[in-house]
Scaffold this motif. Structure first.
Motif, mmCIF file in Angstrom:
data_model
loop_
_atom_site.group_PDB
_atom_site.id
_atom_site.type_symbol
_atom_site.label_atom_id
_atom_site.label_comp_id
_atom_site.label_asym_id
_atom_site.label_seq_id
_atom_site.Cartn_x
_atom_site.Cartn_y
_atom_site.Cartn_z
ATOM 1 N N SER A 1 41.977 37.331 30.821
ATOM 2 C CA SER A 1 40.974 37.138 31.868
ATOM 3 C C SER A 1 41.328 35.895 32.680
ATOM 4 N N ILE A 2 41.379 36.049 33.990
ATOM 5 C CA ILE A 2 41.758 34.956 34.880
ATOM 6 C C ILE A 2 40.495 34.395 35.520
ATOM 7 N N PHE A 3 40.196 33.137 35.212
ATOM 8 C CA PHE A 3 38.968 32.491 35.670
ATOM 9 C C PHE A 3 39.281 31.395 36.681
ATOM 10 N N GLY A 4 38.435 31.291 37.691
ATOM 11 C CA GLY A 4 38.547 30.225 38.673
ATOM 12 C C GLY A 4 37.234 29.493 38.858
ATOM 13 N N PRO A 5 36.339 30.008 39.741
ATOM 14 C CA PRO A 5 35.140 29.251 40.112
ATOM 15 C C PRO A 5 33.919 29.500 39.233
ATOM 16 N N THR A 6 34.051 30.282 38.163
ATOM 17 C CA THR A 6 32.878 30.635 37.364
ATOM 18 C C THR A 6 32.895 29.953 35.997
ATOM 19 N N LYS A 7 31.757 29.974 35.325
ATOM 20 C CA LYS A 7 31.569 29.266 34.059
ATOM 21 C C LYS A 7 32.057 30.134 32.896
ATOM 22 N N ALA B 1 36.298 34.376 45.893
ATOM 23 C CA ALA B 1 36.668 33.185 45.125
ATOM 24 C C ALA B 1 37.063 33.524 43.693
ATOM 25 N N LYS B 2 36.572 34.639 43.160
ATOM 26 C CA LYS B 2 36.861 35.027 41.776
ATOM 27 C C LYS B 2 38.151 35.837 41.656
ATOM 28 N N ARG B 3 38.802 36.109 42.795
ATOM 29 C CA ARG B 3 39.936 37.033 42.771
ATOM 30 C C ARG B 3 41.278 36.303 42.776
ATOM 31 N N TRP B 4 42.079 36.624 41.785
ATOM 32 C CA TRP B 4 43.485 36.238 41.765
ATOM 33 C C TRP B 4 44.208 37.134 42.766
ATOM 34 N N TYR B 5 45.521 36.982 42.908
ATOM 35 C CA TYR B 5 46.223 37.595 44.032
ATOM 36 C C TYR B 5 46.941 38.889 43.643
ATOM 37 N N PRO B 6 46.854 39.922 44.504
ATOM 38 C CA PRO B 6 47.435 41.237 44.182
ATOM 39 C C PRO B 6 48.910 41.181 43.821
ATOM 40 N N GLU B 7 49.689 40.380 44.568
ATOM 41 C CA GLU B 7 51.129 40.335 44.285
ATOM 42 C C GLU B 7 51.421 39.744 42.913
ATOM 43 N N ARG B 8 50.530 38.862 42.419
ATOM 44 C CA ARG B 8 50.741 38.274 41.101
ATOM 45 C C ARG B 8 50.332 39.257 39.996
ATOM 46 N N PHE B 9 49.278 40.001 40.246
ATOM 47 C CA PHE B 9 48.952 41.089 39.313
ATOM 48 C C PHE B 9 50.124 42.064 39.211
ATOM 49 N N ALA B 10 50.734 42.355 40.341
ATOM 50 C CA ALA B 10 51.877 43.277 40.355
ATOM 51 C C ALA B 10 53.051 42.722 39.563
ATOM 52 N N GLN B 11 53.285 41.407 39.663
ATOM 53 C CA GLN B 11 54.366 40.790 38.906
ATOM 54 C C GLN B 11 54.144 40.946 37.399
ATOM 55 N N VAL B 12 52.893 40.758 36.980
ATOM 56 C CA VAL B 12 52.566 40.909 35.555
ATOM 57 C C VAL B 12 52.762 42.358 35.122
ATOM 58 N N CYS C 1 41.811 26.755 42.472
ATOM 59 C CA CYS C 1 41.520 27.148 41.094
ATOM 60 C C CYS C 1 42.210 28.456 40.727
ATOM 61 N N MET C 2 42.438 29.311 41.718
ATOM 62 C CA MET C 2 43.156 30.561 41.500
ATOM 63 C C MET C 2 44.609 30.461 41.970
ATOM 64 N N LYS C 3 44.811 29.798 43.073
ATOM 65 C CA LYS C 3 46.153 29.710 43.651
ATOM 66 C C LYS C 3 47.129 29.017 42.702
ATOM 67 N N SER C 4 46.643 28.069 41.915
ATOM 68 C CA SER C 4 47.524 27.299 41.033
ATOM 69 C C SER C 4 47.929 28.073 39.776
ATOM 70 N N ILE C 5 47.277 29.207 39.512
ATOM 71 C CA ILE C 5 47.622 30.018 38.333
ATOM 72 C C ILE C 5 48.785 30.939 38.693
ATOM 73 N N THR C 6 49.877 30.821 37.964
ATOM 74 C CA THR C 6 51.077 31.588 38.274
ATOM 75 C C THR C 6 51.143 32.877 37.458
ATOM 76 N N ALA C 7 51.947 33.802 37.949
ATOM 77 C CA ALA C 7 52.182 35.044 37.208
ATOM 78 C C ALA C 7 52.842 34.745 35.863
ATOM 79 N N SER C 8 53.706 33.736 35.841
ATOM 80 C CA SER C 8 54.401 33.365 34.605
ATOM 81 C C SER C 8 53.425 32.949 33.514
ATOM 82 N N GLU C 9 52.361 32.228 33.893
ATOM 83 C CA GLU C 9 51.346 31.818 32.920
ATOM 84 C C GLU C 9 50.650 33.027 32.300
#
Length: 324
Positions: free
Chosen positions: A264-270, A174-185, A306-314
């Protein structure tokens, strides 16, 4: 003054406890530390110059953990002060069995029953502040200032500006953003930075996905170190980075200890409790959602929005706003 410190189990939490350890060193004259903790926390913190002994806690693996805790306590002997940053019954029991003069842990049913000092620490502030309040409970001299994170592992000196990519998070998916988006950055800034892909032994596949995406984009100035570094090497390499892109994770806090500019990319944590502590060049990318923070290892609703909606562009824009 002999001080026993039971460290948090997770790498990130252990790093967030370092300001409290620095306060103990400052406010207690001639402090000498014995650290007990998980393998990762010991490997990160055992280089403290006041650490006389660092012990990996293996009692959980014993056939009888109570007996193993007793044996460890008797081996350790007594201390002038013993403090636990783990809110766990076996940690409280270990402190009690050392027969130390002052035993400190956050208030719980077991610590209140077993130990001498068990303050109520409200979880309405950053975890580094919570740990510092706990460490300073027995002194009136503290100025209420929680210092920066501190690691004593020498940072690597790279020949060229280097970007670290950390797509993993040990706690759960749940805390992990997506590999392909990290690659885009990474691809976006590959003309300015050499790229290191980080990851633990269980994150090798994720790192390979990032690597494959970079190869597909004809990016060659990278190295994939996932599963290939020990804790000391990990800290040193992260400490030498010029930029770090990461999920909420242990490596994120390592970067903060070295004041590495970080997204830092945050989703389900405080994020109020576990964001980078006192890192001036850091930015959080997150979206407010009704279901977040859920603090779950996996998305309980199955959509991971919470993670899926965060784009590489952001994230790319957040890097640009750091003005490095």
């Amino acid at each position: 003054m002999k001080i026993l410190v039971i460290l948090p189990n997770w790498l990130g939490d252990a790093v967030m406890a370092t300001p409290a350890i620095e306060l103990l060193a400052k406010y207690y004259p001639n402090a000498r530390f014995t650290f007990i903790g998980s393998y990762v926390s010991i490997e990160a913190l055992k280089y403290h110059p006041l650490c006389e002994e660092a012990i990996v806690d293996e009692t959980k693996k014993a056939p009888n953990r109570m007996k193993a805790t007793y044996q460890l306590a008797k081996k350790l002997g007594s201390f002038d002060m013993a403090i636990s940053f783990r809110n766990q019954i076996h940690a409280s029991l270990l402190l009690k069995l050392t027969e130390s003069v002052v035993c400190v842990a956050k208030k719980s049913w077991h610590s209140a029953f077993l130990l001498s000092h068990t303050p109520t620490i409200k979880a309405d502030k950053h975890l580094s502040k919570q740990y510092s309040e706990l460490a300073m409970i027995n002194t009136d001299a503290w100025d209420k200032i929680t210092p920066k994170l501190k690691l004593y592992i020498e940072p690597k000196k790279f020949d060229k500006p280097t970007m670290g990519i950390n797509a993993g998070a040990t706690y759960g998916s749940a805390k992990r953003w997506y590999p392909e988006r990290f690659a885009q950055v990474a691809a976006e800034f590959s003309d300015r930075y050499e790229i290191i892909i980080f990851g633990g032994p269980n994150e090798v596949d994720m790192a390979k996905e990032i690597e494959s995406s970079l190869v597909a984009s004809n990016i060659t100035n990278y190295v994939n170190l996932a599963g290939k570094t020990d804790i000391k090497e990990l800290c040193s390499l992260i400490g030498g980075c010029s930029l770090f892109i990461t999920n909420d994770s242990g490596p994120m806090h390592v970067a903060a200890a070295y004041n590495v500019p970080t997204i830092s990319i945050f989703g389900p944590t405080k994020h109020q409790e576990t964001s980078q502590w006192m890192n001036e060049k850091s930015t959080i990318v997150r979206h407010d959602m009704e279901c977040s923070p859920c603090m779950r290892r996996e998305c309980p609703l199955g959509h991971h929005e919470c993670m899926k909606s965060i784009t590489a562009s952001e994230v790319i824009e957040a890097v640009k706003e750091l003005n490095l």
